[in-house]
Design a protein around this motif. Sequence first.
Motif, PDB file in Angstrom:
ATOM      1  N   ASN A  61      21.974  38.111 -99.175  1.00  0.00           N
ATOM      2  CA  ASN A  61      23.006  37.576-100.055  1.00  0.00           C
ATOM      3  C   ASN A  61      24.279  38.412 -99.923  1.00  0.00           C
ATOM      4  N   LEU A  62      25.355  37.817 -99.449  1.00  0.00           N
ATOM      5  CA  LEU A  62      26.617  38.497 -99.155  1.00  0.00           C
ATOM      6  C   LEU A  62      27.165  39.292-100.335  1.00  0.00           C
ATOM      7  N   ASN A  63      27.186  38.675-101.525  1.00  0.00           N
ATOM      8  CA  ASN A  63      27.826  39.361-102.654  1.00  0.00           C
ATOM      9  C   ASN A  63      26.979  40.485-103.238  1.00  0.00           C
ATOM     10  N   THR A  91      21.921  31.665 -93.433  1.00  0.00           N
ATOM     11  CA  THR A  91      22.187  33.068 -93.777  1.00  0.00           C
ATOM     12  C   THR A  91      23.534  33.540 -93.231  1.00  0.00           C
ATOM     13  N   THR A  92      24.360  32.598 -92.778  1.00  0.00           N
ATOM     14  CA  THR A  92      25.692  32.930 -92.267  1.00  0.00           C
ATOM     15  C   THR A  92      26.746  32.560 -93.308  1.00  0.00           C
ATOM     16  N   TYR A  93      27.670  33.488 -93.535  1.00  0.00           N
ATOM     17  CA  TYR A  93      28.785  33.276 -94.466  1.00  0.00           C
ATOM     18  C   TYR A  93      30.061  33.190 -93.638  1.00  0.00           C
ATOM     19  N   SER A  94      30.826  32.119 -93.808  1.00  0.00           N
ATOM     20  CA  SER A  94      32.011  31.864 -92.975  1.00  0.00           C
ATOM     21  C   SER A  94      33.254  31.681 -93.827  1.00  0.00           C
ATOM     22  N   LYS A  95      34.388  32.055 -93.216  1.00  0.00           N
ATOM     23  CA  LYS A  95      35.672  31.856 -93.900  1.00  0.00           C
ATOM     24  C   LYS A  95      36.778  31.806 -92.868  1.00  0.00           C
ATOM     25  N   ASN A  96      37.648  30.787 -92.974  1.00  0.00           N
ATOM     26  CA  ASN A  96      38.914  30.765 -92.248  1.00  0.00           C
ATOM     27  C   ASN A  96      39.885  31.531 -93.125  1.00  0.00           C
TER      28      ASN A  96
END
Length: 187
Positions: A61-63, A91-96
């Motif tokens: 969990n990223l956060n 399980t991948t977290y992405s953001k532009n």
Amino acid sequence: MEQEIISDVKKDSAYSAEQVTEGAVDQKVAGFTVKADTGSNLTFQTLNLDLKMTAGAGSTNLNRYFNSVSVWEGSTKVATVNAVDFTKSGTTYSKNITLAGASVLAGQTNEFYITVDAATNIDSADLGHNTWTATVQGLRYVDGMGAIMTDTTTGDLPYVQIFSFETSATAGSKELKVSLTSGQNCY
């Protein structure tokens, strides 16, 4: 009319398996250089970043690890996004990540960095039991003629760098130095 392009993206080898301690602020985890061709200046709009825990027994969990992620051009912070703003797929977290004021002059090379602000309360079961990858999937930019392009293949793109979150006791290259000033007593 020919579009102006990124002529090279190179991974900065100074960053290799960086260790981020709990509560760290603007800890560099990845770096790369971008070179513009000689035709025109390039203005960068977004950087597509993926974060994923790739090994370990800790939470995915990223956060639980990150408060925020920032992008720097040299010593100037050009973007900051909160961990909650990343989109999860598996399980991948992405953001532009939208970049403010990032540009490379024609024929020049600029350094870019990815930094993280670590959570201040990372569970002890997660610290030391995680390996994350930061993957720069691509860069979106505008050339001097106004053409908008996305580059996902030049040089070292996509650029992948590993790092982990550690306790201050296990993180490398940390020292505590204590000294007495003259005239002070040690009891």
